[in-house]
Design an enzyme around this catalytic site. Sequence first.
Site, short mmCIF file in Angstrom:
data_model
loop_
_atom_site.label_atom_id
_atom_site.label_comp_id
_atom_site.label_asym_id
_atom_site.label_seq_id
_atom_site.Cartn_x
_atom_site.Cartn_y
_atom_site.Cartn_z
N MET A 15 0.83 -1.20 0.00
CA MET A 15 0.00 0.00 0.00
C MET A 15 0.86 1.25 0.00
O MET A 15 1.85 1.34 0.74
CB MET A 15 -0.93 0.01 1.21
CG MET A 15 -2.00 -1.07 1.17
SD MET A 15 -3.14 -0.90 -0.21
CE MET A 15 -3.97 0.64 0.21
N CYS A 96 -3.72 -8.57 4.78
CA CYS A 96 -3.48 -7.23 5.31
C CYS A 96 -4.12 -7.08 6.68
O CYS A 96 -5.31 -7.35 6.85
CB CYS A 96 -4.03 -6.18 4.36
SG CYS A 96 -3.74 -4.48 4.92
N GLY A 229 9.07 -7.88 -0.49
CA GLY A 229 8.35 -6.64 -0.29
C GLY A 229 9.30 -5.49 -0.02
O GLY A 229 9.87 -4.90 -0.93
#
Length: 331
Positions: A15, A96, A229
């Site tokens: 995000m 998430c 990530g």
Amino acid sequence: MSRYPQHRFSVAPMMDWTDRHCRFLHRQLSRRALLYTEMVVADGIIHGDRDRLLCFDQIEQPVALQLGGSEPDKLVEAVRIATDYGYDEINLNVGCPSDRVQSGAFGACLMREADLVARCVAAMKTVADVPVTVKCRIGVDEQDPEIVLPGFVRSVVDAGANAVWVHARKAWLEGLSPKENRDIPPLDYDIVYRLKQDYPNLFIGINGGIASLNQVLEHLNHVDGVMLGRAAYHNTSLLADVDRQVYGDDVGVTDWDAVRASMMAHADAHLAAGGRLIHVTRHMIGLFQGVRGARRFRQVLSADAVRPGAGPEVIAAAFDAIDFAGLTEAA
């Protein structure tokens, strides 16, 4: 079950980070990595600015769209709309841990509702013309991952999921912030390895705490794919060696002159469309970690990209600070 492409390496959906400018940069460094969008909420696609949420440059492919949602009908509509944009995969977020996501009854809290996730996957499969996959945690809160994860995966596979990507940590929805959930819960890679043994014909990918390509290669001895990530974002240059190390392609050192030219052209087009230079350059800060000149590179991008009238020349000036001879020798 339709065959899932062998995406041995991917950059995780993050995000506020993996937007189209970030993905454009990452694609300059690796032709083979699977790139993910930020999570896009199904309601946003149905009721919001679809082009803003879904458009991407075809050069970014292969690109996977990650969806957030827990209502099968809405997910079906979101997938139907997204189909026209040409994504290579549709992924459902079941990992998430943020409060905002929980308030919408999706994300990691869905680990408690395997049957609902299965209905969502089955519904999405009725309209998707590309693989439908799931990204999940090993469990949440007081759940026992040894019980929960195998049962969860069995449910989504029976519903038609083409692949499962597993972040190898629990998510603690009570007591930990989203940031803390990325670090504090202990990693359990072995449970993901065992999952692969239980499902030899299912693509199983692993995510969480992986910081280098050497670690990627070690994980690939046990699972089908590895997802990076924060390491890929904060140390972006490591992507320049993915195609050679992970896929075995016969490629040399990245042509950094070409990367600079591409990013300048991309920034110029974004500015011409009414955007700001910082929208592009903020994703470039992680390039050249540990290389002579990297500090100056970051200073130029951070300070000059926000100035009124800043243009692609800021990118050129930042690249001029880098000792590329040293970078080539290190490679």
